[in-house]
Design a protein around this motif. Sequence first.
Motif, mmCIF file in Angstrom:
data_model
loop_
_atom_site.group_PDB
_atom_site.id
_atom_site.type_symbol
_atom_site.label_atom_id
_atom_site.label_comp_id
_atom_site.label_asym_id
_atom_site.label_seq_id
_atom_site.Cartn_x
_atom_site.Cartn_y
_atom_site.Cartn_z
ATOM 1 N N GLY A 1 0.732 -1.196 0.111
ATOM 2 C CA GLY A 1 -0.001 -0.099 -0.080
ATOM 3 C C GLY A 1 0.800 1.184 0.070
ATOM 4 N N GLY A 2 0.029 2.428 -0.290
ATOM 5 C CA GLY A 2 0.897 3.861 -0.330
ATOM 6 C C GLY A 2 -0.015 4.987 -0.753
ATOM 7 N N SER A 3 0.637 6.016 -1.050
ATOM 8 C CA SER A 3 -0.068 7.062 -1.574
ATOM 9 C C SER A 3 0.429 7.073 -2.997
ATOM 10 N N VAL A 4 -0.504 7.538 -4.019
ATOM 11 C CA VAL A 4 -0.317 7.787 -5.446
ATOM 12 C C VAL A 4 -1.271 8.608 -5.903
ATOM 13 N N GLN A 5 -1.019 9.244 -6.806
ATOM 14 C CA GLN A 5 -1.855 10.137 -7.475
ATOM 15 C C GLN A 5 -2.939 9.417 -8.346
ATOM 16 N N SER A 6 -4.089 10.247 -8.440
ATOM 17 C CA SER A 6 -5.172 9.638 -9.416
ATOM 18 C C SER A 6 -4.307 9.362 -10.828
ATOM 19 N N GLY A 7 -4.911 8.082 -11.151
ATOM 20 C CA GLY A 7 -4.405 7.727 -12.597
ATOM 21 C C GLY A 7 -2.990 6.744 -12.233
ATOM 22 N N GLY A 8 -2.531 6.643 -11.150
ATOM 23 C CA GLY A 8 -1.553 5.783 -10.931
ATOM 24 C C GLY A 8 -1.721 4.564 -10.606
ATOM 25 N N SER A 9 -0.725 3.869 -10.399
ATOM 26 C CA SER A 9 -0.904 2.314 -10.102
ATOM 27 C C SER A 9 -0.256 2.057 -8.812
ATOM 28 N N LEU A 10 -0.816 0.681 -8.294
ATOM 29 C CA LEU A 10 -0.020 0.008 -7.097
ATOM 30 C C LEU A 10 -0.197 -1.305 -7.199
ATOM 31 N N ARG A 11 0.771 -2.012 -6.642
ATOM 32 C CA ARG A 11 0.604 -3.701 -6.533
ATOM 33 C C ARG A 11 0.576 -3.964 -5.117
ATOM 34 N N LEU A 12 -0.601 -4.497 -4.633
ATOM 35 C CA LEU A 12 -0.597 -5.314 -3.436
ATOM 36 C C LEU A 12 -0.104 -6.677 -3.459
ATOM 37 N N SER A 13 0.458 -7.111 -2.212
ATOM 38 C CA SER A 13 0.904 -8.295 -2.166
ATOM 39 C C SER A 13 0.222 -8.845 -0.737
ATOM 40 N N CYS A 14 -0.112 -10.196 -0.762
ATOM 41 C CA CYS A 14 -0.518 -10.679 0.567
ATOM 42 C C CYS A 14 0.095 -12.307 0.671
ATOM 43 N N LYS B 1 -8.353 5.684 -8.834
ATOM 44 C CA LYS B 1 -9.370 7.051 -8.623
ATOM 45 C C LYS B 1 -9.523 7.437 -7.068
ATOM 46 N N SER B 2 -9.729 8.425 -6.873
ATOM 47 C CA SER B 2 -9.950 8.869 -5.108
ATOM 48 C C SER B 2 -10.775 7.928 -4.580
ATOM 49 N N GLU B 3 -11.872 7.354 -5.167
ATOM 50 C CA GLU B 3 -12.694 6.448 -4.582
ATOM 51 C C GLU B 3 -12.219 5.270 -4.123
ATOM 52 N N ASP B 4 -10.943 4.840 -4.657
ATOM 53 C CA ASP B 4 -10.220 3.696 -4.379
ATOM 54 C C ASP B 4 -9.518 3.775 -2.957
ATOM 55 N N SER C 1 -10.082 -16.011 7.483
ATOM 56 C CA SER C 1 -8.986 -15.829 7.715
ATOM 57 C C SER C 1 -8.623 -14.519 7.105
ATOM 58 N N TRP C 2 -7.969 -13.354 8.050
ATOM 59 C CA TRP C 2 -8.119 -12.141 7.578
ATOM 60 C C TRP C 2 -6.720 -11.615 7.783
ATOM 61 N N GLY C 3 -5.827 -10.661 6.958
ATOM 62 C CA GLY C 3 -4.957 -9.970 7.395
ATOM 63 C C GLY C 3 -5.092 -8.882 7.969
ATOM 64 N N GLN C 4 -4.025 -7.982 8.478
ATOM 65 C CA GLN C 4 -4.391 -6.639 9.151
ATOM 66 C C GLN C 4 -4.565 -5.524 8.049
ATOM 67 N N GLY C 5 -4.245 -5.449 6.992
ATOM 68 C CA GLY C 5 -4.523 -4.593 6.129
ATOM 69 C C GLY C 5 -3.285 -3.674 5.493
ATOM 70 N N THR C 6 -3.629 -3.020 4.501
ATOM 71 C CA THR C 6 -2.626 -2.007 4.149
ATOM 72 C C THR C 6 -3.317 -1.017 3.284
ATOM 73 N N GLN C 7 -2.724 0.197 3.821
ATOM 74 C CA GLN C 7 -3.728 1.408 3.402
ATOM 75 C C GLN C 7 -3.096 1.835 2.112
ATOM 76 N N VAL C 8 -4.175 2.165 1.348
ATOM 77 C CA VAL C 8 -4.037 2.748 -0.155
ATOM 78 C C VAL C 8 -4.696 4.094 -0.152
ATOM 79 N N THR C 9 -4.114 5.300 -0.400
ATOM 80 C CA THR C 9 -4.769 6.620 -0.687
ATOM 81 C C THR C 9 -4.289 7.026 -1.908
ATOM 82 N N VAL C 10 -5.257 7.488 -2.449
ATOM 83 C CA VAL C 10 -5.365 8.127 -3.901
ATOM 84 C C VAL C 10 -5.683 9.591 -3.681
ATOM 85 N N SER C 11 -4.754 10.537 -4.300
ATOM 86 C CA SER C 11 -5.109 11.817 -4.201
ATOM 87 C C SER C 11 -5.677 12.458 -5.674
ATOM 88 N N SER C 12 -6.191 13.187 -5.862
ATOM 89 C CA SER C 12 -6.574 13.839 -7.042
ATOM 90 C C SER C 12 -5.948 15.010 -7.464
#
Length: 126
Positions: free
Chosen positions: A9-22, A86-89, A115-126
Amino acid sequence: EVQLVESGGGSVQSGGSLRLSCVASGSTYTSYCVAWFRQAPGKEREGVAAVDAYGSTHYADSVKGRFTISRDNAKNTLYLQMNSLKSEDTAMYYCAADSAPYAGSCPLVSNYYDSWGQGTQVTVSS
């Protein structure tokens, strides 16, 4: 019982990409439905994508065409490639796994998974 640990997870601008792993440990991984859920502040947890042991996928309408779920059973790892964000993500993203085989498309219903993980934050700024 399966232990799940998310990352990416992390912070990214709108239109950007991230890859989450578990990464999963503690039990047989290949028999499971595994899925990604997300929860934004003040909202209910919602299913994003799921994949079964054979690679069949199931996506929420809101992410179809933008997100791709995949799994590497040899590495006991689940991925979520997120493009055109998108910001709504913006949300906390959780991976989840069940404890039994499932007939049909793996569900995007949170109470199915045990079974659940603890989570990772994704923040998308417009």
